[in-house]
Design an enzyme around this catalytic site. Structure first.
Site, PDB file in Angstrom:
ATOM      1  CB  THR A 149       2.063  -3.934 -10.082  1.00 39.73           C
ATOM      2  OG1 THR A 149       3.021  -5.066 -10.472  1.00 39.73           O
ATOM      3  CG2 THR A 149       0.969  -4.322 -10.197  1.00 39.73           C
ATOM      4  CG  PHE A 153      -1.743  -5.999  -5.680  1.00 37.98           C
ATOM      5  CD1 PHE A 153      -1.781  -6.012  -6.901  1.00 37.98           C
ATOM      6  CD2 PHE A 153      -2.601  -6.360  -4.473  1.00 37.98           C
ATOM      7  CE1 PHE A 153      -3.128  -5.466  -7.079  1.00 37.98           C
ATOM      8  CE2 PHE A 153      -3.986  -6.340  -4.912  1.00 37.98           C
ATOM      9  CZ  PHE A 153      -4.662  -5.582  -6.253  1.00 37.98           C
ATOM     10  CG  ASP A 154       5.314  -6.369  -8.581  1.00 40.67           C
ATOM     11  OD1 ASP A 154       6.651  -5.879  -7.729  1.00 40.67           O
ATOM     12  OD2 ASP A 154       4.959  -5.203  -9.107  1.00 40.67           O
ATOM     13  CB  CYS A 155       4.178  -2.536  -4.867  1.00 38.23           C
ATOM     14  SG  CYS A 155       4.287  -1.343  -4.210  1.00 38.23           S
TER      15      CYS A 155
END
Length: 241
Positions: free
Chosen positions: A16, A11-13
């Protein structure tokens, strides 16, 4: 290709899982109150993206909160308004107050039952600890720009992540990179042959907001407008097996 083909979600944080555009805009309020005429939200976010991307290229080893302090200064200069160093520092520290999207924590708790969850983020470790508390899940691995010494979309960040995950027995073909930013994430994910899932948080808005225009549209394997939609699609995929 199905969501059940993967065992790891990377994941990008920010953008997102964490609503960084709201966090950015709210934290810039002391500066924006001095700007005349007033700027639109998208004008602010697009200027922020430009200065942030530039600063990350020139000082790739600087902590994200310190990059943001410089971005604050560059914005004040561009908009011809006064600022103090204390304000710059406070803005850099504002990451800890950026809110999570309403569906992020519940979605991550569900996905944790089915996948390894990994963070690959343009952030420093101290700042991410505050965001992690808001997300209410224990990630299986956290790779930050501070760890790598560079910022996405640099290939170094993806090389680092893939090397570390490979050492833990995670195969690239079983990774689904999940992110909002086409510029920071999906374009380099394409370059590394990673399957990708676009969480299109800005689907109801035009432009790219706080991220740069990626130029050529990257290939996307899955697209959802929220994390909640991803969870629904996964539940359906499980039922179809």
């Amino acid at each position: 290709m199905k969501l059940t083909d993967f065992d790891t979600l990377t994941f990008d944080c920010y953008g997102t899982l964490i609503d960084w555009e709201t966090g950015i805009f709210q934290a810039l309020r002391p500066l924006l109150d001095r700007v005349k005429p007033a700027l639109t939200r998208d004008q602010v976010l697009e200027a922020h993206a430009r200065h942030e991307s530039s600063q990350q290229r020139y000082t790739p080893g600087k902590r994200y909160q310190d990059v943001l302090a410089i971005v604050y200064k560059r914005l004040a200069e561009e908009w011809d308004v006064s600022f103090t160093q204390e304000e710059c520092i406070a803005y850099g520290r504002s990451i800890r107050d950026w809110p999570a999207f309403a569906d992020s924590a519940d979605a991550l708790r569900y996905l944790k039952q089915h996948y390894k969850l990994v963070i690959l983020s343009n952030v420093d470790n101290e700042s991410f600890a505050y965001s992690n508390a808001r997300l209410q899940v224990e990630f299986d691995a956290i790779y930050t720009a501070e760890d790598v010494g560079s910022y996405k979309p640099s290939p170094r960040n993806f090389e680092y992540m893939l090397e570390k995950l490979s050492e833990r027995g995670v195969r690239k073909e079983r990774i689904l990179h999940t992110a909002e930013s086409l510029f920071h994430d999906h374009k380099p994910a394409n370059d590394f042959g990673l399957a990708s899932c676009w969480i299109y948080r800005r689907h109801a808005q035009s432009g790219f907001g706080a991220t740069m225009d990626p130029g050529v549209q990257p290939n996307i394997d899955f697209r959802f407008n929220s994390m909640a939609e991803l969870v629904t699609a996964h539940r359906n995929a499980v039922l179809e097996k």
